[in-house]
Design a protein around this motif. Structure first.
Motif, PDB file in Angstrom:
ATOM      1  N   LEU A  91       0.808  -1.216   0.000  1.00 52.16           N
ATOM      2  CA  LEU A  91       0.000   0.000   0.000  1.00 52.16           C
ATOM      3  C   LEU A  91       0.838   1.262   0.000  1.00 52.16           C
ATOM      4  CD1 LEU A  91      -2.605  -1.158   2.676  1.00 52.16           C
ATOM      5  CD2 LEU A  91      -2.875  -1.216   0.199  1.00 52.16           C
ATOM      6  N   GLY A  92       2.118   1.128   0.359  1.00 46.82           N
ATOM      7  CA  GLY A  92       2.993   2.286   0.479  1.00 46.82           C
ATOM      8  C   GLY A  92       3.093   3.170  -0.750  1.00 46.82           C
ATOM      9  N   PRO A  93       3.121   2.602  -1.971  1.00 46.59           N
ATOM     10  CA  PRO A  93       3.207   3.467  -3.148  1.00 46.59           C
ATOM     11  C   PRO A  93       2.030   4.425  -3.302  1.00 46.59           C
ATOM     12  CG  PRO A  93       3.812   1.221  -3.718  1.00 46.59           C
ATOM     13  CD  PRO A  93       3.248   1.177  -2.320  1.00 46.59           C
ATOM     14  N   ASP A  94       0.864   4.074  -2.729  1.00 45.73           N
ATOM     15  CA  ASP A  94      -0.333   4.897  -2.880  1.00 45.73           C
ATOM     16  C   ASP A  94      -0.601   5.808  -1.692  1.00 45.73           C
ATOM     17  OD1 ASP A  94      -0.950   3.771  -5.377  1.00 45.73           O
ATOM     18  OD2 ASP A  94      -1.926   2.069  -4.432  1.00 45.73           O
ATOM     19  N   LEU A  95      -0.158   5.415  -0.512  1.00 47.32           N
ATOM     20  CA  LEU A  95      -0.406   6.228   0.669  1.00 47.32           C
ATOM     21  C   LEU A  95       0.627   5.889   1.739  1.00 47.32           C
ATOM     22  CD1 LEU A  95      -3.453   4.893   2.727  1.00 47.32           C
ATOM     23  CD2 LEU A  95      -2.204   3.508   1.111  1.00 47.32           C
ATOM     24  N   ALA A  96       0.854   6.826   2.633  1.00 45.23           N
ATOM     25  CA  ALA A  96       1.796   6.601   3.721  1.00 45.23           C
ATOM     26  C   ALA A  96       1.161   5.662   4.749  1.00 45.23           C
ATOM     27  CB  ALA A  96       2.172   7.923   4.377  1.00 45.23           C
ATOM     28  N   VAL A  97       1.895   4.605   5.111  1.00 48.54           N
ATOM     29  CA  VAL A  97       1.414   3.641   6.092  1.00 48.54           C
ATOM     30  C   VAL A  97       2.212   3.811   7.374  1.00 48.54           C
ATOM     31  CG1 VAL A  97       1.078   1.202   6.640  1.00 48.54           C
ATOM     32  CG2 VAL A  97       0.735   2.019   4.287  1.00 48.54           C
ATOM     33  N   HIS A  98       1.521   4.106   8.466  1.00 48.48           N
ATOM     34  CA  HIS A  98       2.153   4.278   9.771  1.00 48.48           C
ATOM     35  C   HIS A  98       1.689   3.138  10.675  1.00 48.48           C
ATOM     36  CE1 HIS A  98       3.478   8.517   9.047  1.00 48.48           C
ATOM     37  NE2 HIS A  98       2.472   8.467   8.195  1.00 48.48           N
ATOM     38  N   ALA A  99       2.632   2.363  11.188  1.00 49.11           N
ATOM     39  CA  ALA A  99       2.307   1.253  12.087  1.00 49.11           C
ATOM     40  C   ALA A  99       2.907   1.532  13.452  1.00 49.11           C
ATOM     41  CB  ALA A  99       2.842  -0.065  11.522  1.00 49.11           C
ATOM     42  N   VAL A 100       2.090   1.518  14.471  1.00 53.99           N
ATOM     43  CA  VAL A 100       2.552   1.810  15.821  1.00 53.99           C
ATOM     44  C   VAL A 100       2.961   0.534  16.536  1.00 53.99           C
ATOM     45  CG1 VAL A 100       1.045   3.827  15.960  1.00 53.99           C
ATOM     46  CG2 VAL A 100       0.258   1.633  16.856  1.00 53.99           C
ATOM     47  N   ASP A 101       3.802   0.676  17.556  1.00 55.01           N
ATOM     48  CA  ASP A 101       4.087  -0.397  18.511  1.00 55.01           C
ATOM     49  C   ASP A 101       3.459   0.015  19.830  1.00 55.01           C
ATOM     50  OD1 ASP A 101       5.984  -2.573  17.428  1.00 55.01           O
ATOM     51  OD2 ASP A 101       6.923  -0.732  16.708  1.00 55.01           O
ATOM     52  N   ASN A 149      -4.477  -7.257   1.089  1.00 48.75           N
ATOM     53  CA  ASN A 149      -4.050  -5.927   0.650  1.00 48.75           C
ATOM     54  C   ASN A 149      -4.907  -5.397  -0.488  1.00 48.75           C
ATOM     55  OD1 ASN A 149      -1.997  -6.060   2.532  1.00 48.75           O
ATOM     56  ND2 ASN A 149      -0.472  -6.785   1.059  1.00 48.75           N
ATOM     57  N   GLU A 150      -5.360  -6.281  -1.369  1.00 44.44           N
ATOM     58  CA  GLU A 150      -6.236  -5.851  -2.465  1.00 44.44           C
ATOM     59  C   GLU A 150      -7.564  -5.343  -1.927  1.00 44.44           C
ATOM     60  OE1 GLU A 150      -7.309  -4.816  -6.206  1.00 44.44           O
ATOM     61  OE2 GLU A 150      -5.336  -5.572  -5.557  1.00 44.44           O
ATOM     62  N   ILE A 151      -8.094  -6.040  -0.924  1.00 47.29           N
ATOM     63  CA  ILE A 151      -9.358  -5.635  -0.321  1.00 47.29           C
ATOM     64  C   ILE A 151      -9.213  -4.291   0.378  1.00 47.29           C
ATOM     65  CG2 ILE A 151     -10.971  -6.198   1.540  1.00 47.29           C
ATOM     66  CD1 ILE A 151     -10.528  -9.171   0.777  1.00 47.29           C
ATOM     67  N   VAL A 152      -8.176  -4.153   1.179  1.00 46.38           N
ATOM     68  CA  VAL A 152      -7.954  -2.903   1.917  1.00 46.38           C
ATOM     69  C   VAL A 152      -7.669  -1.759   0.947  1.00 46.38           C
ATOM     70  CG1 VAL A 152      -6.387  -1.721   3.513  1.00 46.38           C
ATOM     71  CG2 VAL A 152      -7.235  -4.016   4.052  1.00 46.38           C
ATOM     72  N   GLY A 153      -6.817  -1.991  -0.029  1.00 44.26           N
ATOM     73  CA  GLY A 153      -6.498  -0.942  -0.983  1.00 44.26           C
ATOM     74  C   GLY A 153      -7.708  -0.490  -1.770  1.00 44.26           C
ATOM     75  N   ASP A 154      -8.546  -1.424  -2.188  1.00 42.33           N
ATOM     76  CA  ASP A 154      -9.758  -1.079  -2.927  1.00 42.33           C
ATOM     77  C   ASP A 154     -10.688  -0.226  -2.061  1.00 42.33           C
ATOM     78  OD1 ASP A 154     -11.630  -1.652  -5.317  1.00 42.33           O
ATOM     79  OD2 ASP A 154     -12.830  -2.243  -3.585  1.00 42.33           O
ATOM     80  N   PHE A 155     -10.825  -0.575  -0.792  1.00 38.59           N
ATOM     81  CA  PHE A 155     -11.682   0.195   0.119  1.00 38.59           C
ATOM     82  C   PHE A 155     -11.163   1.616   0.310  1.00 38.59           C
ATOM     83  CE2 PHE A 155     -12.308   1.537   4.600  1.00 38.59           C
ATOM     84  CZ  PHE A 155     -13.684   1.774   4.557  1.00 38.59           C
ATOM     85  N   LEU A 156      -9.858   1.772   0.449  1.00 36.96           N
ATOM     86  CA  LEU A 156      -9.299   3.099   0.690  1.00 36.96           C
ATOM     87  C   LEU A 156      -9.281   3.954  -0.572  1.00 36.96           C
ATOM     88  CD1 LEU A 156      -6.332   2.239   3.072  1.00 36.96           C
ATOM     89  CD2 LEU A 156      -8.610   3.095   3.677  1.00 36.96           C
ATOM     90  N   ARG A 157      -9.186   3.317  -1.745  1.00 39.83           N
ATOM     91  CA  ARG A 157      -9.167   4.069  -2.996  1.00 39.83           C
ATOM     92  C   ARG A 157     -10.554   4.463  -3.489  1.00 39.83           C
ATOM     93  NH1 ARG A 157      -5.103   0.129  -4.275  1.00 39.83           N
ATOM     94  NH2 ARG A 157      -6.736  -1.174  -5.224  1.00 39.83           N
ATOM     95  N   ALA A 158     -11.583   3.754  -3.048  1.00 38.81           N
ATOM     96  CA  ALA A 158     -12.931   3.997  -3.569  1.00 38.81           C
ATOM     97  C   ALA A 158     -13.390   5.408  -3.224  1.00 38.81           C
ATOM     98  CB  ALA A 158     -13.889   2.972  -2.982  1.00 38.81           C
TER      99      ALA A 158
END
Length: 241
Positions: free
Chosen positions: A24-34, A231-240
């Motif tokens: 997903l990084g090429p399309d949006l910034a992904v921030h993952a917390v600990d 990732n395809e499911i999540v990316g499709d949801f965020l791009r819609a």
């Protein structure tokens, strides 16, 4: 582009989201917390309330200058992001609730929470981490993704294990579901041993306009078992639009 913040679950860590960062990084910034007590933050004491975890994550995001974001939470992280929406609804654009539910005390869990606490004290953190991690995969400890996942779980201390279990046991977000107005996607692996279908259905039916994705032949860690499909499911949801 609105960034995506990923919040891991019990005994997880930001490293579990590497496949999502790459895809997903090429399309949006992904921030993952600990979360405190886990992963790179294992040196910190874990809160004993879900609301405390939520406040901690929101504080971290404010320090990073992230004022509006998409939000994805897995398992206990799904509880935490529900609390984040309750505490700061204006900051959340889209919401992904994955392998989670609206309450922490689950009758369908692979074992009662109090049993997990007792066994953690008897067996120690490392054996607990490896045993519970195995339940997250359809093929248990024979899953190709198991060892890497278990290594992350092993970083958790006994304090963070017990605190996380207490936090989940004492939490319910059922009364707040109707107050979630962010566009929401609910994701579930159809062989999840931790969250039964009844919990997934409750989220889907109670949050206005929520979408549902059921990933076949996966247990609790679909993002590690079938990352390409996830990732395809999540990316499709965020791009819609």
């Amino acid at each position: 582009m609105t960034p995506l913040v990923c919040v891991h679950g019990f005994m997880g860590g930001s490293a579990q989201w590497q496949a999502q960062r790459e895809a997903l990084g090429p399309d949006l910034a992904v921030h993952a917390v600990d979360l405190p007590g886990y992963g790179e933050s294992a040196h910190l004491d874990a809160p004993c309330q879900i609301a405390g975890f939520a406040r901690w994550v929101l504080d971290q995001l404010r320090e990073q200058g992230l004022e509006r974001f998409h939000l994805m939470g897995h398992s206990m992280g799904g509880m935490i992001v529900q609390e984040m929406v309750a505490q700061a609804p204006e900051q959340v654009d889209r919401l992904i609730l994955y392998g989670t539910g609206a309450k922490g005390m689950l009758p369908g869990r692979f074992e009662p929470i109090d049993t997990s606490k007792q066994r953690a004290r008897e067996d120690g953190p490392r054996d607990t981490a490896r045993r519970i991690s195995a339940t997250w995969f359809l093929q248990r400890d024979e899953s190709p993704a198991y060892e890497a996942c278990a290594a992350i779980a092993e970083r958790a201390s006994l304090q963070s294990i017990v605190a996380g279990l207490d936090a989940m046991r004492d939490w319910s977000g059922e009364d707040a579901l109707s107050d979630i107005h962010a566009r929401t996607l609910v994701v579930w692996g159809d062989h999840d041993r931790t969250y039964p279908w009844s919990q997934t259905e409750r989220l889907w039916q109670s949050i206005d306009g929520a979408s549902l994705a059921v990933i076949p032949n996966c247990a609790h860690a679909a993002h590690l078992e079938k990352p390409h499909l996830f990732n395809e499911i999540v990316g499709d949801f965020l791009r819609a639009s």
